[in-house]
Design an enzyme around this catalytic site. Sequence first.
Site, PDB file in Angstrom:
ATOM      1  N   ALA A 149      29.651 -44.753 -50.738  1.00 13.19           N
ATOM      2  CA  ALA A 149      28.507 -45.593 -50.374  1.00 13.19           C
ATOM      3  C   ALA A 149      27.548 -44.785 -49.509  1.00 13.19           C
ATOM      4  CB  ALA A 149      28.974 -46.835 -49.622  1.00 13.19           C
ATOM      5  N   CYS A 180      28.196 -53.650 -51.370  1.00  8.20           N
ATOM      6  CA  CYS A 180      26.812 -53.286 -51.673  1.00  8.20           C
ATOM      7  C   CYS A 180      26.112 -54.325 -52.547  1.00  8.20           C
ATOM      8  CB  CYS A 180      26.735 -51.905 -52.315  1.00  8.20           C
ATOM      9  SG  CYS A 180      27.432 -50.614 -51.272  1.00  8.20           S
TER      10      CYS A 180
END
Length: 216
Positions: A149, A180
């Site tokens: 990420a 996310c």
Amino acid sequence: MVEWITSDAPVPYPLAVAEMEARANAIAKGEAGEAVWLLEHPPLYTAGTSARESDLRDPDRFPVFETRRGGQYTYHGPGQRVAYVMLDLNTRGKDVRAFVQRLEAWVIAALDDFNVTGAVREGRVGVWVDRPEKAPLPDGTPREDKIAAIGVRLRKWVSFHGLSINVEPDLSHFDGIVPCGIEGHGVTSLVDLGLPVTMADLDVALKRQFFEVFGA
């Protein structure tokens, strides 16, 4: 020259943010050099500037921290390498998109050291790996899992926050959020992919590939 800092013990999130902000401010003032900080956190969730409340599925599972980095919800915890990147884009180029793309390229290059093919996807920041052994999504879309990420913030064109790569975290800890904000796809790690990679192994790859992507 970029200073590399490695913390062996898990670092509390508020302390890490305070240290990052102090270093970024010092870099902006010309009082400190650039730095990359490699660390782990205790189990926690962070909410970026685009986080949706509905994506926090289990708010009582771990501490939740509001953060001003870009992105949505993510998990940090033991077994995940976090790299906080404090670089001066005044000298490296004032282009946020290009900077994020270089972070992605850095992760992909480091993964390639372990024969893992990482990829980026339009509209999905981060790095993904194909999982052809898994059943496709109901609409026939091939399965992909997220392995890294990315979420950054800039102040006076100095970056802070950065990225996280899953080495051997407890992947069930991601169940408390929609990582996310992306439904359907899962998360994976180097060990989940069957690779006996240690944190130290990844650190060596990250340091080597950093200079290939970003220079000195």
